[in-house]
Design a protein around this motif. Structure first.
Motif, PDB file in Angstrom:
ATOM      1  N   ASN A 244       0.812  -1.222   0.000  1.00  0.00           N
ATOM      2  CA  ASN A 244       0.000   0.000   0.000  1.00  0.00           C
ATOM      3  C   ASN A 244       0.845   1.271   0.000  1.00  0.00           C
ATOM      4  OD1 ASN A 244      -2.389  -1.451  -0.008  1.00  0.00           O
ATOM      5  ND2 ASN A 244      -2.568  -1.462   2.231  1.00  0.00           N
ATOM      6  N   LEU A 248       1.001   4.081  -2.967  1.00  0.00           N
ATOM      7  CA  LEU A 248       0.708   5.494  -2.719  1.00  0.00           C
ATOM      8  C   LEU A 248       1.827   6.370  -3.271  1.00  0.00           C
ATOM      9  CD1 LEU A 248      -0.747   7.901  -1.400  1.00  0.00           C
ATOM     10  CD2 LEU A 248       0.422   7.325   0.745  1.00  0.00           C
ATOM     11  N   ASP A 251       1.676   6.550  -7.000  1.00  0.00           N
ATOM     12  CA  ASP A 251       0.603   7.434  -7.464  1.00  0.00           C
ATOM     13  C   ASP A 251       0.952   8.907  -7.275  1.00  0.00           C
ATOM     14  OD1 ASP A 251      -0.816   5.205  -8.151  1.00  0.00           O
ATOM     15  OD2 ASP A 251      -2.093   5.201  -6.368  1.00  0.00           O
ATOM     16  N   ILE A 306      -6.231  10.380 -10.115  1.00  0.00           N
ATOM     17  CA  ILE A 306      -5.536  10.087  -8.855  1.00  0.00           C
ATOM     18  C   ILE A 306      -6.165  10.869  -7.710  1.00  0.00           C
ATOM     19  CG2 ILE A 306      -3.334  10.396  -7.619  1.00  0.00           C
ATOM     20  CD1 ILE A 306      -1.934   9.722 -10.289  1.00  0.00           C
ATOM     21  N   TYR A 309      -9.492   9.237  -6.861  1.00  0.00           N
ATOM     22  CA  TYR A 309      -9.330   7.960  -6.166  1.00  0.00           C
ATOM     23  C   TYR A 309      -9.048   8.173  -4.686  1.00  0.00           C
ATOM     24  CZ  TYR A 309      -7.298   3.531  -4.696  1.00  0.00           C
ATOM     25  OH  TYR A 309      -7.020   2.386  -4.006  1.00  0.00           O
ATOM     26  N   TYR A 310      -8.114   9.066  -4.374  1.00  0.00           N
ATOM     27  CA  TYR A 310      -7.742   9.265  -2.976  1.00  0.00           C
ATOM     28  C   TYR A 310      -8.761  10.107  -2.218  1.00  0.00           C
ATOM     29  CZ  TYR A 310      -3.440   6.786  -3.675  1.00  0.00           C
ATOM     30  OH  TYR A 310      -2.537   5.779  -3.935  1.00  0.00           O
ATOM     31  N   ASP A 311      -9.556  10.856  -2.929  1.00  0.00           N
ATOM     32  CA  ASP A 311     -10.643  11.592  -2.277  1.00  0.00           C
ATOM     33  C   ASP A 311     -11.690  10.614  -1.751  1.00  0.00           C
ATOM     34  OD1 ASP A 311     -12.052  14.005  -1.532  1.00  0.00           O
ATOM     35  OD2 ASP A 311     -13.451  13.532  -3.149  1.00  0.00           O
ATOM     36  N   THR A 313     -10.954   7.186  -1.110  1.00  0.00           N
ATOM     37  CA  THR A 313     -10.413   6.086  -0.309  1.00  0.00           C
ATOM     38  C   THR A 313      -9.582   6.521   0.888  1.00  0.00           C
ATOM     39  OG1 THR A 313      -8.435   5.930  -1.688  1.00  0.00           O
ATOM     40  CG2 THR A 313     -10.334   4.622  -2.357  1.00  0.00           C
ATOM     41  N   LEU A 314      -9.060   7.740   0.860  1.00  0.00           N
ATOM     42  CA  LEU A 314      -8.178   8.171   1.949  1.00  0.00           C
ATOM     43  C   LEU A 314      -9.001   8.518   3.178  1.00  0.00           C
ATOM     44  CD1 LEU A 314      -5.120   8.518   2.271  1.00  0.00           C
ATOM     45  CD2 LEU A 314      -5.420  10.936   1.802  1.00  0.00           C
ATOM     46  N   LEU A 317      -6.932  12.474   6.439  1.00  0.00           N
ATOM     47  CA  LEU A 317      -6.269  13.545   5.708  1.00  0.00           C
ATOM     48  C   LEU A 317      -5.428  14.381   6.648  1.00  0.00           C
ATOM     49  CD1 LEU A 317      -9.119  14.794   3.365  1.00  0.00           C
ATOM     50  CD2 LEU A 317      -7.059  13.608   2.668  1.00  0.00           C
ATOM     51  N   LEU A 323      -3.650  15.078  -0.437  1.00  0.00           N
ATOM     52  CA  LEU A 323      -2.926  13.819  -0.540  1.00  0.00           C
ATOM     53  C   LEU A 323      -2.083  13.551   0.703  1.00  0.00           C
ATOM     54  CD1 LEU A 323      -1.746  14.335  -4.220  1.00  0.00           C
ATOM     55  CD2 LEU A 323      -3.401  12.625  -3.477  1.00  0.00           C
ATOM     56  N   GLN A 324      -1.981  12.296   1.061  1.00  0.00           N
ATOM     57  CA  GLN A 324      -1.117  11.895   2.173  1.00  0.00           C
ATOM     58  C   GLN A 324       0.292  11.699   1.628  1.00  0.00           C
ATOM     59  OE1 GLN A 324      -2.147   8.171   3.971  1.00  0.00           O
ATOM     60  NE2 GLN A 324      -0.531   8.268   5.497  1.00  0.00           N
TER      61      GLN A 324
END
Length: 423
Positions: A244, A248, A251, A306, A309-311, A313-314, A317, A323-324
């Motif tokens: 994972n 990340l 990405d 991208i 997707y992270y909006d 699944t993350l 924050l 983004l992390q």
């Protein structure tokens, strides 16, 4: 030029700042011509103990002699400060007299003092990533002074052209602070550049009378940062990664490849930085942390996917960040592993993404270099040219188009020539 001034010092109590014991602070007012500035005396007095006529504490009040004697001394020292400035031919203002009295305009005479002054006043203005590099430069400078002069410090007037040249020679042969970080030419030039900033600071404050770097030239070696070609970028984008954290980082790197944002700007990217542009599409609009220049960038689909997707699944924050992002050291460690996994034989660092955006994503797709420069947030086109190299594929494409045009022109001229003969 003004040769005489109307200069005066008198004391007053500040009635708007009553203390718990019902006393008021006593201030000295420095008046010079039409300007004035106040100075705390560190004393206080009751209103009924203060004589407005003499501007002192009434003589029969408690501690009157002690306070009045110290006020007399302050007035005397302020007059001394005024005379010193006048004798030195320096600009005289009420503030300059106060600074001379408090010792805050005292000239820096030694190298260690200059370094400490820079730490206290200028270092905090720099970005953390830039500021941390000064620690190594300071250590190298002080090591050199200890070796060359057998002393822990030297006077600033000892720093001349010979000092500069000897320091460079020292850096080329000295033991490095870390074995893992050898000093190459560009690294040495960076230390020389920071020393130059120290001496420029001293010159601005008139702590030195000449520029020791006036005849010295910083000579950096040209360095071409690698970039990913289209084939390599597609392999990296589509590679299945089970870890994972590595996925990340991959990405984040790909996001930078399609936006041209630096590591710190990706890390600081917030929801408010993504807006709807004049074309109704999503844009990134922010100011670069490094240069504070504005960046206006339409989001390509690859970058947009991208973020989407992270909006979704993350879960956690970092404040309002989109983004992390791990530390730059950790990110670059993962990128080395990702490059190995993708069989990309290049030294993959996060900065490679910015070069990939400039070269593979934009220039090789015929985006004008002026547009690329704006999207990268550069203030000079010459800076962009270091990123957006005209690579072999671009040369091949351009020359192929030229060849086609020349062939077309030759056919046209040949047809015209035959027509003239027939006539």
């Amino acid at each position: 030029m003004i040769t005489s001034h109307t200069f005066n010092v008198h004391f007053w109590i500040k009635k708007s700042a009553i203390r718990k014991d019902q006393t008021f602070p006593v201030y000295a007012r420095i008046s010079l011509d039409s300007t004035r500035v106040d100075l705390s005396t560190k004393h206080s007095a009751l209103e009924q103990d203060w004589c407005e006529k003499s501007k002192r504490v009434f003589k029969r009040r408690t501690n009157a002699k002690l306070i009045n004697d110290e006020l007399d001394e302050i007035a005397s020292n302020l007059k001394v400060a005024y005379r010193e400035l006048k004798a030195e031919g320096l600009p005289i203002t009420a503030k300059a007299i106060k600074l001379r009295y408090t010792g805050k305009d005292r000239p820096v005479l030694k190298l260690n003092d200059l370094i400490q002054y820079h730490r206290a006043n200028d270092l905090k203005k720099l970005a953390p990533g830039t500021a941390k590099n000064y620690t190594a430069t300071e250590k190298y400078i002080l090591r050199f002074v200890n070796k060359e002069y057998r002393a822990n410090d030297i006077y600033l007037n000892q720093i001349d052209y010979s000092f500069i040249v000897k320091f460079e020679d020292y850096l080329r042969g000295c033991k490095t602070l870390r074995k893992s970080q050898p000093l190459n030419n560009n690294g040495i030039m960076k230390h020389m550049e920071r020393l130059k900033k120290f001496t420029t600071l001293a010159l601005k404050h008139r702590w030195i009378k000449f520029n020791p770097f006036e005849l010295y030239q910083l000579k950096y070696d040209d360095f071409d940062c690698p970039f990913l070609e289209e084939r390599e970028l597609q392999i990296l984008r589509t590679k299945a990664i089970s870890n994972n954290s590595m996925r990340l980082v991959r990405d984040l790197f790909v996001f930078a490849c399609y936006t041209g944002l630096s590591y710190v700007d990706v890390k600081n990217l917030k929801k408010k930085d993504v807006i709807t542009g004049i074309d109704g599409q999503k844009w990134i609009m922010l100011r670069r942390q490094k240069s504070k220049t504005p960046v206006k960038l339409p989001l390509l689909d690859e970058a947009k996917s991208i973020l989407n997707y992270y909006d979704q699944t993350l879960e956690v924050l970092n404040g309002n960040n989109l983004l992390q992002v791990y530390s730059d050291q950790k990110v670059n460690q993962y990128l080395k592993r990702i490059a190995k996994l993708c069989k990309i034989e290049k030294n993959l660092t996060f900065h490679v993404a910015r070069h990939t955006f400039a070269t593979t994503v934009t220039l090789l797709n015929d985006v004008p270099i002026e547009t690329v420069s704006k999207m990268l947030g550069h203030t000079k086109l010459s800076t962009t040219q270091k990123y957006a190299r005209v690579v072999e594929q671009k040369i091949s494409n351009d020359m192929y188009e030229l060849q086609c045009k020349l062939r077309k022109n030759r056919k046209s001229q040949s047809s015209s020539y035959r027509l003239e003969i027939n006539i």
